[in-house]
Each structure stands twice: as C-alpha cells, then as structure tokens.
Design an enzyme around this catalytic site. Structure first.
Site, mmCIF file in Angstrom:
data_model
loop_
_atom_site.group_PDB
_atom_site.id
_atom_site.type_symbol
_atom_site.label_atom_id
_atom_site.label_comp_id
_atom_site.label_asym_id
_atom_site.label_seq_id
_atom_site.Cartn_x
_atom_site.Cartn_y
_atom_site.Cartn_z
ATOM 1 N N SER A 152 -39.098 -11.431 -12.087
ATOM 2 C CA SER A 152 -38.385 -10.366 -11.376
ATOM 3 C C SER A 152 -37.542 -11.008 -10.290
ATOM 4 O O SER A 152 -37.816 -12.134 -9.851
ATOM 5 C CB SER A 152 -39.412 -9.410 -10.750
ATOM 6 O OG SER A 152 -38.868 -8.693 -9.661
ATOM 7 N N TYR A 165 -46.899 -7.563 -6.100
ATOM 8 C CA TYR A 165 -45.952 -7.606 -7.223
ATOM 9 C C TYR A 165 -45.105 -8.880 -7.159
ATOM 10 O O TYR A 165 -44.950 -9.599 -8.157
ATOM 11 C CB TYR A 165 -45.063 -6.364 -7.171
ATOM 12 C CG TYR A 165 -44.085 -6.248 -8.318
ATOM 13 C CD1 TYR A 165 -44.495 -5.768 -9.565
ATOM 14 C CD2 TYR A 165 -42.750 -6.600 -8.169
ATOM 15 C CE1 TYR A 165 -43.602 -5.661 -10.617
ATOM 16 C CE2 TYR A 165 -41.850 -6.494 -9.212
ATOM 17 C CZ TYR A 165 -42.283 -6.023 -10.437
ATOM 18 O OH TYR A 165 -41.400 -5.915 -11.486
HETATM 19 N N1 LIG Z 1 -37.282 -1.978 -13.935
HETATM 20 C C1 LIG Z 1 -36.943 -2.986 -13.132
HETATM 21 O O1 LIG Z 1 -36.012 -2.898 -12.323
HETATM 22 C C2 LIG Z 1 -37.696 -4.292 -13.222
HETATM 23 C C3 LIG Z 1 -37.342 -5.317 -12.344
HETATM 24 C C4 LIG Z 1 -37.998 -6.529 -12.433
HETATM 25 C C5 LIG Z 1 -38.972 -6.733 -13.405
HETATM 26 N N2 LIG Z 1 -39.308 -5.714 -14.241
HETATM 27 C C6 LIG Z 1 -40.352 -5.990 -15.223
HETATM 28 O O2 LIG Z 1 -39.968 -5.489 -16.490
HETATM 29 C C7 LIG Z 1 -41.156 -5.298 -17.273
HETATM 30 C C8 LIG Z 1 -41.058 -3.953 -17.968
HETATM 31 O O3 LIG Z 1 -41.206 -2.920 -16.985
HETATM 32 P P1 LIG Z 1 -40.298 -1.615 -16.967
HETATM 33 O O4 LIG Z 1 -39.424 -1.703 -15.776
HETATM 34 O O5 LIG Z 1 -39.670 -1.402 -18.288
HETATM 35 O O6 LIG Z 1 -41.414 -0.503 -16.628
HETATM 36 P P2 LIG Z 1 -42.122 0.587 -17.547
HETATM 37 O O7 LIG Z 1 -43.182 1.178 -16.685
HETATM 38 O O8 LIG Z 1 -41.103 1.506 -18.136
HETATM 39 O O9 LIG Z 1 -42.761 -0.258 -18.741
HETATM 40 C C9 LIG Z 1 -43.951 -1.033 -18.583
HETATM 41 C C10 LIG Z 1 -44.790 -0.912 -19.846
HETATM 42 O O10 LIG Z 1 -45.945 -1.750 -19.673
HETATM 43 C C11 LIG Z 1 -47.065 -1.032 -20.173
HETATM 44 N N3 LIG Z 1 -48.292 -1.523 -19.571
HETATM 45 C C12 LIG Z 1 -48.731 -1.339 -18.307
HETATM 46 N N4 LIG Z 1 -49.929 -1.891 -18.143
HETATM 47 C C13 LIG Z 1 -50.265 -2.446 -19.332
HETATM 48 C C14 LIG Z 1 -51.404 -3.151 -19.810
HETATM 49 N N5 LIG Z 1 -52.452 -3.407 -18.997
HETATM 50 N N6 LIG Z 1 -51.409 -3.590 -21.088
HETATM 51 C C15 LIG Z 1 -50.367 -3.333 -21.907
HETATM 52 N N7 LIG Z 1 -49.282 -2.640 -21.527
HETATM 53 C C16 LIG Z 1 -49.235 -2.203 -20.242
HETATM 54 C C17 LIG Z 1 -46.787 0.404 -19.791
HETATM 55 O O11 LIG Z 1 -47.585 1.317 -20.523
HETATM 56 C C18 LIG Z 1 -45.303 0.512 -20.085
HETATM 57 O O12 LIG Z 1 -45.077 0.893 -21.420
HETATM 58 C C19 LIG Z 1 -42.331 -5.406 -16.295
HETATM 59 O O13 LIG Z 1 -42.950 -6.681 -16.429
HETATM 60 C C20 LIG Z 1 -41.663 -5.291 -14.944
HETATM 61 O O14 LIG Z 1 -42.412 -5.892 -13.918
HETATM 62 C C21 LIG Z 1 -38.703 -4.493 -14.171
#
Ligand SMILES: NC(=O)c1ccc[n+]([C@@H]2O[C@H](COP(=O)([O-])OP(=O)(O)OC[C@H]3O[C@@H](n4cnc5c(N)ncnc54)[C@H](O)[C@@H]3O)[C@@H](O)[C@H]2O)c1
Length: 275
Positions: A152, A165
């Site tokens: 991230s 985080y």
């Molecule tokens: N959205 C952003 O701006 C952003 C920024 C930096 C990093 N990220 C990273 O992107 C990745 C995807 O996140 P997102 O933003 O799409 O959020 P999101 O909440 O839409 O998706 C996350 C997914 O992970 C699943 N999940 C959560 N805990 C879990 C577990 N214990 N086992 C299996 N699955 C699990 C959830 O059910 C969900 O489907 C994450 O690693 C997040 O940290 C997102």
C-alpha cells in the site's frame, strides 16, 4: 450478462496460465479476477466471504466457466492449507499467485486494541506468508511463476490512524523483497503493488473492513493530515477514488510473462498523490 472490463486489444496473456487470487470476492481482488479471466486465464478466486465469491461468479458471466471459487481464511493456517491445496487441485497446478486479501482498521493509537492490531497483521501480513508458503511448491512446478502481493502507499508514506495497517503493508513490502531474492534462482518472481485511493469495499464503507468499525476513520479525525492522499491525475466526474481496474491491469502485467525480467520491486498506483 458479463461485466468483464475489456482488456486492451490483443492482450491474452493468461490463456496458458493457472491463477490463484485471494480477496477475490470484492474490490481490487475481484477486479483482478475479472481482468485475468478477460485475458484468458483459468482462475481460482479465494475469499473468506462466500457472498463475495458468488458476486464475482455473477460478474464473470460466460468467462465463469474458467473460474472456480474456494472459501478460505488467509489468517487461519488450517484453512490456508486446505484452501491452497484445493485451489491447486482445481487448477491442475499454479503459475500466478495474487495475494490481495486484506482488511483495514483505523483508530487513534490509544484506542487501538491489541486484538485489532494483531488481527490486521494476521490477515494482511501473516496471511500472505501462509498462502505463499503453501503455494510455493506448486509455483516451483509452474510456468513462468509469479507472485503479486498487495502492499500500500501507507508502507512508504505516513497515513494517520492506521499504524497497524501501515506496519502490515510495510511488512509485505519487505517480505516481498526477501522472497524475491530467496527464489530468484528458482525463477519465481515476487513483486508488489502499492495502491492508494482506489474505490473498493475497503474505502467506500461496504466491505468487511468497515463492518466492525463504523464509517472508518475516527469521528474526530484531523482531515488536514490527509493533504497528500488526493490523486493528481484527473478522474471522471471529479472523483477522488479510481476504479479497481486501475490496479488490476498492473497486477495482470506483473503476474504475466510480460514482466519476465521484473522481480523484487513495487509499483505505486495512486494517481500521483504521493509524488
Ligand atoms: N482500496 C485502496 O485504496 C487500497 C489501498 C492500498 C492497498 N489496498 C489493498 O488492496 C487489497 C484489496 O482490498 P480492497 O481495497 O479491494 O478492499 P475490499 O474490502 O473490497 O476487498 C478485500 C477482500 O478481502 C477479503 N478478506 C478479508 N479478510 C479475509 C481473510 N481473512 N481471508 C480471505 N479473504 C479475506 C474480503 O472478504 C474482501 O473480499 C487489500 O490488501 C488492501 O489492503 C487497497
């Protein structure tokens, strides 16, 4: 009806590839599933949420014949052991692993419980260790094997109220570098993406991450501390969050043979907010 995003013309980099994507039931992980299916891949989407996986299958439309799902908790060693074995069995091997599952908990330091701090590290960091450890044998037998991990922007740049985080994502970055060197001679590439300001369940309040913490940031958050999180590149309608496919296209590149000479590095995808 399929809502697969169309890949740029002539991109079919996954017709011969078998891919496991964690967090495939929502947001960016789901966008990665749809993108790699659109490029011809055979995909297992894994997630803790069966409802999320069902949504992904619906969105895959006709390409769903190349999509299978596995319910797996990346933070639970037994669940990962069974889940990865099942995924590799369904795919008949493994060429690309995308570790996208993750959660966000944000709070003032003094109001952060040990349980929440440890949960974030458990899912975001330990989860990638567990899934990768279970998948590494299959990857070693794969074609042009590649791992794409989710770090991230918070790994390099200060994000307030997100100590756990940020620590987890910094850990993912360091672990990715370490594993890239450890497995370089085996030909397994490890890279990570560093998204920022992407519309998803994590940022729009619809995902698991928000369910136990209300609207996200602390109610008395000092928003002047967030001066550097708005993207500089223009988005349609003046939006400040990009669509998840902004990340999925980069993940698809890193997980394919197009990136055959790239390992041990990271790509920041944030519209220039952290320049
Ligand atoms: N959205 C952003 O701006 C952003 C920024 C930096 C990093 N990220 C990273 O992107 C990745 C995807 O996140 P997102 O933003 O799409 O959020 P999101 O909440 O839409 O998706 C996350 C997914 O992970 C699943 N999940 C959560 N805990 C879990 C577990 N214990 N086992 C299996 N699955 C699990 C959830 O059910 C969900 O489907 C994450 O690693 C997040 O940290 C997102």
């Amino acid at each position: 009806m399929s809502v697969l995003p169309p890949p740029p013309a002539n991109l079919a980099r996954y017709t011969e590839r078998r891919v496991l994507i964690t967090g495939g039931g929502s947001g960016i992980g789901q966008a990665c599933v749809l993108r790699i299916l659109a490029e011809g891949g055979h995909v297992v989407a894994a997630d803790i949420s069966p409802e999320g996986l069902a949504d992904t299958v619906t969105k895959a439309g006709d390409a769903g014949e190349r999509l299978q799902t596995v319910v797996m908790d990346v933070g639970d060693e037994e669940s990962v052991r069974h889940g990865v074995a099942e995924a590799v069995g369904l795919l008949g091997g493994l060429d690309t692993l995308v570790n996208a599952a993750g959660i966000l908990r944000s709070s003032h330091l003094t109001q952060t419980t040990l349980a929440d701090f440890e949960l974030v590290l458990r899912i975001n960091l330990v989860g990638i260790f567990l899934v990768t450890r279970e998948a590494i044998g299959a990857l070693q037998d794969g074609k042009g094997p590649a791992v794409v991990n989710f770090s991230s922007t918070s790994a390099h740049f200060a994000h307030p109220y997100m100590a756990a985080y940020a620590a987890s994502k910094g850990g993912v970055l360091s672990m990715t570098h370490a594993l890239a060197l450890e497995f370089a001679k085996a030909g397994i590439r490890f890279n990570c993406v560093q998204p920022g300001s992407i519309s998803s369940g994590m940022t729009d309040g619809t995902g698991e991450s928000r369910q136990s913490v209300g609207p996200g940031l602390p109610e008395d958050a000092d928003y002047s501390l967030f001066g550097k999180v708005a993207p500089m590149l223009p988005l349609d309608g003046g939006a400040i969050f990009a669509a998840p496919d902004a990340v999925a296209g980069v993940v698809a590149m890193l997980g394919s043979d197009d990136a055959y000479f790239i390992t041990g590095t990271e790509v920041r995808i944030d519209g220039g907010s952290h320049m």
